[in-house]
Design an enzyme around this catalytic site. Structure first.
Site, PDB file in Angstrom:
ATOM      1  N   HIS A 124       0.856  -1.184   0.000  1.00 58.44           N
ATOM      2  CA  HIS A 124       0.000   0.000   0.000  1.00 58.44           C
ATOM      3  C   HIS A 124       0.892   1.234   0.000  1.00 58.44           C
ATOM      4  O   HIS A 124       2.010   1.213   0.524  1.00 58.44           O
ATOM      5  CB  HIS A 124      -0.871  -0.042   1.263  1.00 58.44           C
ATOM      6  CG  HIS A 124      -1.946   0.979   1.334  1.00 58.44           C
ATOM      7  ND1 HIS A 124      -1.700   2.291   1.667  1.00 58.44           N
ATOM      8  CD2 HIS A 124      -3.293   0.889   1.135  1.00 58.44           C
ATOM      9  CE1 HIS A 124      -2.839   2.962   1.674  1.00 58.44           C
ATOM     10  NE2 HIS A 124      -3.828   2.141   1.349  1.00 58.44           N
ATOM     11  N   ASP A 204       2.900  -4.410   8.173  1.00 62.31           N
ATOM     12  CA  ASP A 204       1.650  -3.679   7.985  1.00 62.31           C
ATOM     13  C   ASP A 204       0.511  -4.676   8.177  1.00 62.31           C
ATOM     14  O   ASP A 204       0.232  -5.501   7.312  1.00 62.31           O
ATOM     15  CB  ASP A 204       1.625  -3.068   6.581  1.00 62.31           C
ATOM     16  CG  ASP A 204       0.282  -2.445   6.227  1.00 62.31           C
ATOM     17  OD1 ASP A 204      -0.646  -2.495   7.055  1.00 62.31           O
ATOM     18  OD2 ASP A 204       0.162  -1.910   5.104  1.00 62.31           O
ATOM     19  N   GLN A 207      -4.763  -5.039   7.205  1.00 65.40           N
ATOM     20  CA  GLN A 207      -5.783  -5.921   6.653  1.00 65.40           C
ATOM     21  C   GLN A 207      -5.919  -7.237   7.418  1.00 65.40           C
ATOM     22  O   GLN A 207      -6.734  -8.079   7.034  1.00 65.40           O
ATOM     23  CB  GLN A 207      -5.480  -6.210   5.181  1.00 65.40           C
ATOM     24  CG  GLN A 207      -5.569  -5.008   4.271  1.00 65.40           C
ATOM     25  CD  GLN A 207      -6.977  -4.431   4.198  1.00 65.40           C
ATOM     26  OE1 GLN A 207      -7.956  -5.126   4.418  1.00 65.40           O
ATOM     27  NE2 GLN A 207      -7.075  -3.155   3.878  1.00 65.40           N
ATOM     28  N   LYS A 230     -10.440  -0.459  10.579  1.00 66.66           N
ATOM     29  CA  LYS A 230     -10.530  -1.660   9.758  1.00 66.66           C
ATOM     30  C   LYS A 230     -10.817  -2.908  10.598  1.00 66.66           C
ATOM     31  O   LYS A 230     -10.795  -4.030  10.085  1.00 66.66           O
ATOM     32  CB  LYS A 230      -9.237  -1.853   8.950  1.00 66.66           C
ATOM     33  CG  LYS A 230      -8.975  -0.759   7.919  1.00 66.66           C
ATOM     34  CD  LYS A 230      -7.696  -1.028   7.148  1.00 66.66           C
ATOM     35  CE  LYS A 230      -7.313   0.144   6.247  1.00 66.66           C
ATOM     36  NZ  LYS A 230      -8.202   0.283   5.100  1.00 66.66           N
ATOM     37  N   CYS A 370      -4.612   2.370  -3.732  1.00 64.10           N
ATOM     38  CA  CYS A 370      -3.303   2.820  -3.209  1.00 64.10           C
ATOM     39  C   CYS A 370      -2.223   1.789  -3.518  1.00 64.10           C
ATOM     40  O   CYS A 370      -1.330   1.535  -2.699  1.00 64.10           O
ATOM     41  CB  CYS A 370      -3.379   3.094  -1.715  1.00 64.10           C
ATOM     42  SG  CYS A 370      -4.377   4.549  -1.304  1.00 64.10           S
TER      43      CYS A 370
END
Length: 414
Positions: A124, A204, A207, A230, A370
């Site tokens: 991203h 990261d 998600q 999220k 993104c």
């Protein structure tokens, strides 16, 4: 709470509405943001109705209650990812700010000319652009682990990783779950390989944090970032995890009130982590609501959430693959896939697909997500993404498939 997903929709007030032509809302844009159960909304409302105050320095009852709630949220976040110490939890505005904090603080002290920051081709922009800027400031180099397959269906090229992980690599930053491809990367294995060459790792987890269990000690990462919005929590709050030994020698990223131990006219001294990285008034209410979201998720059970989301994505991938002219990205049907499916419909722009699906009450995401460099590599200007969460159902996938067939037919497809 039990893992009866058929009953969960009732807990989300926003889903109790009809859309165009009186159709019920089918929300499949969860990779962008998830909705909030009533328990989270109530926690936020309760703070502002009862406890709203600034934290840490007040001696009155409201300030002490707000401080207790804020620090309890920090301890809950540490438990949520199995961090060794609540002091390893820094509250941020979200994943983006967490990455920028490390890129601005750790890199300013440790990255130099000739060093390498390693990323992947599926990152991203929030885990790409900050490293571009940090490398430019330091005179360092960026390198990328490629994705394999015409539609990136094989995930990362791990053979290339062996060539790229050299002693010059000082930090390897990578996503846990690709927000476009639905690929889940082998985090523990990647972190172990990075450690062999002395590289730090940043994961990261935007998600994955609300979809599956996370254990930073088992993963072996040095930093991990995620966003509250999220994972059934509020916007404007997120978490940066960092190993205490690293955080305590990193310089502040922002300065001001709350993060200092002493100030005189010419110099200042900083508090230890986490205070040194939380200058100014923190986002107290949203941290407390994030605590409620983590409680809600763990009551449902993150393994059960993962199984539910993966099953929906697998069903969607298999069903959508039967639509003529539809190109699936990421894992092929039958291969492991996280809770999202991205695709391109031949000769139909992604924005048109999303607009037409909206007429059927279906919320999708269309664009480059993104992931502009990845889209260019795949030869696409954009793609459509359907992403799933606890309140989604198999019936909604059936409705999505019917909508896409209607759209394809309208634009002259099969």
């Amino acid at each position: 709470m039990t893992a009866d997903f058929s009953q969960l929709r009732a807990q989300f007030p926003i889903l109790h509405q009809t859309m165009a032509k009186g159709r019920p809302l089918i929300y499949l844009d969860n990779a962008a943001t998830t909705h909030k159960p009533q328990a989270v909304i109530d926690a936020l409302t309760r703070f502002y109705e009862r406890d709203n105050s600034n934290v840490h320095r007040g001696l009155h009852a409201l300030s002490m209650r707000a401080t207790d709630g804020y620090e309890a949220a920090r301890a809950r976040a540490a438990k949520f990812i199995n961090a060794a110490d609540p002091a390893e939890i820094i509250f941020t505005r979200g994943t983006t700010e967490g990455v920028n904090l490390v890129a601005g603080s750790w890199c300013s002290a440790h990255l130099k000319a000739g060093d390498v920051v390693l990323l992947t081709e599926m990152e991203h922009h929030s885990n790409l652009v900050p490293w571009q800027q940090a490398a430019r400031r330091a005179g360092a180099t960026l390198r990328y682990v490629p994705v394999a397959g015409a539609d990136a269906e094989h995930g990362l090229d791990l053979d290339a990783l062996d060539r790229l992980l050299t002693p010059q690599v000082k930090l390897f930053a990578f996503t846990h779950v690709s927000n476009t491809l639905g690929v889940t990367n082998p985090v523990a294995a990647l972190c172990a390989r990075a450690r062999k060459v002395g590289a730090l790792t940043l994961v990261d987890a935007a998600q994955s944090s609300g979809h599956e269990p996370l254990d930073v000690r088992a993963l072996g990462c040095d930093f991990l970032v995620f966003s509250g919005h999220k994972m059934a929590g509020p916007t404007g709050i997120g978490v940066l995890y960092g190993r205490r030994a690293l955080l305590d020698v990193m310089p502040p990223w922002q300065t001001g009130g709350g993060m200092i131990s002493n100030v005189d006219w010419r110099d200042s001294q900083w508090k230890p982590s986490p205070e040194r990285f939380e200058a100014g008034t923190p986002n107290v209410g949203d941290a407390i609501a994030l605590h409620a979201a983590m409680d809600w998720l763990d009551a449902l059970g993150r393994p059960a959430i993962a199984a539910h989301d993966h099953a929906l994505a697998a069903r969607a991938a298999a069903t959508l693959a039967e639509i003529p002219g539809l190109r699936l990205l990421g894992p092929r049907s039958g291969s492991p896939r996280a809770g999202l499916v991205s695709f391109a419909l031949k000769d139909v722009h992604a924005h048109d697909v999303v607009t037409f699906a909206d007429e059927d009450g279906i919320a999708l995401r269309g664009g480059h997500h993104c992931n502009q460099p990845l889209m260019k590599k795949l030869g696409l200007p954009s793609s459509v993404r359907a992403s799933f969460y606890v309140y989604n159902t198999e019936e909604e996938i059936t409705a999505l498939t019917a909508s896409l067939r209607r759209i394809s037919k309208f634009f002259g497809g099969g």
